[in-house]
Design an enzyme around this catalytic site. Structure first.
Site: not given
Length: 334
Positions: A192, A109, A87, A49, A196, A84-85, A135, A27
């Site tokens: 972080d 992160h 991982q 994937r 945010e 994050d959600e 990125g 990503g």
């Protein structure tokens, strides 16, 4: 105490010459870091994937994406650059059992490491290398010969060798060109999230919405409210970016500067500061992490509902119409 900052001369890229770097996820950060490392002469493999846009993007960039399991097996440094959600579950199901002693488990992160959703097995050091920019900027600055400033942190018990490999990695993505600040995984994660929630996303979004609605409710044209409360924000942020608060205040009119000093504290009040401290406490004690993890385990119904609602707000509809008239803007729509 001043932060420790590392630059090109502090990092030895040759430490990575016999290492395979597995980038898991192609990503925003994955595509940039993988390409920069490859261009720096590192051996890079991608775990992604099949069947999605990111897989196709990796192929178009000359990679041959592998399943997450296989990429983990082949890697020496394994960098999890997935959202994050997801991982935690992917780590438990596809990564953990394929790690070997001596591997280094990385992230950009620290959320999942800090809050225990990713726990490296014995013999596997943890390492964070975090560019302080999206990125696309990490990639474009590297291509220009520059680099986005980055952070580096090692997990508890990690060796000095791991830190040196981390600096080499940071050099490979261009970070040491801009400066790499030493921190801890806890500090990176907590600051972080706070930034945010209180300023960059949550605070600014709510301030813009509230100001727009105040003007519209008072009878002003929504187009005028959009320009004054959202569109012109970029001009101010660019001045912040170039020279901080003082340069912004130097650049605007004396009227605007006086309004800043005299009215700003009436918006950010003691009550606001108290709420900031409460939000920071919720981050530090894991309450926010628990809430976000449980929300995703339930399929994120509240998150998706709020997202749908806010995309249909009047300020968004007005903005889409006005941006379509501005040919100089590279307008983006979700």
């Amino acid at each position: 105490m001043a932060a420790t900052i590392y630059y090109d001369n502090d990092a030895d890229l040759s430490l990575l010459k016999d290492k395979t770097i597995a980038i898991l996820g192609y990503g925003s950060q994955g595509h940039a870091q993988a390409q920069n490392l490859r261009d720096s002469g590192c051996k890079v493999i991608v775990g992604q994937r099949p069947g999605g846009d990111n897989y196709d993007l990796a192929v178009s960039h000359g990679f041959e994406p592998l399943p997450i399991d296989e990429a983990t097996k082949r890697g020496d440094l394994i960098n999890i650059l997935l959202p994050d959600e997801v991982q935690g579950d992917i780590f438990k199901n596809h990564i953990r059992e394929h790690l070997s002693e001596g591997n280094i488990l990385m992230c950009s992160h620290g959320f999942n490491l800090h809050f225990g959703q990713v726990e490296a097995p014995q013999g596997v050091d943890t390492l964070l290398v975090a560019p302080k920019g999206p990125g696309h900027l990490v990639r474009s600055e590297y291509e220009k010969g520059g680099g986005v400033p980055s952070l580096i942190a090692v997990g508890d018990g990690a060796s000095e060798e791991t830190k040196q490999l981390g600096l080499a990695y940071a050099k490979g993505i261009g970070g040491t060109r801009g400066g790499v600040i030493e921190t801890t995984i806890a500090e990176e994660t907590e600051t972080d999230l706070f930034g945010e929630q209180v300023v960059l996303c949550g605070g600014v979004s709510e301030l813009v919405k509230a100001a727009f609605e105040t003007l519209v409710d008072a009878g002003y044209q929504p187009e005028m409210a959009y320009f004054e409360c959202l569109h012109e924000l970029k001009l101010i942020v660019d001045l912040f970016y170039q020279g901080g608060l003082s340069y912004m205040r130097y650049s605007v009119s004396n009227t605007a500067e006086y309004g800043d000093y005299s009215r700003g504290p009436r918006i950010i009040t003691d009550q606001t500061r108290a709420e900031m401290k409460k939000i920071l406490a919720e981050i530090q004690n894991g309450e926010f992490a628990r809430e976000w993890i449980l929300e995703n385990r339930a399929g994120a119904p509240a998150f998706k509902a709020i997202r749908r609602r806010d995309r249909s707000l009047e300020i968004e509809e007005v903005g889409r119409r006005l941006r379509s008239l501005m040919s100089w803007i590279d307008s983006k729509e979700v």
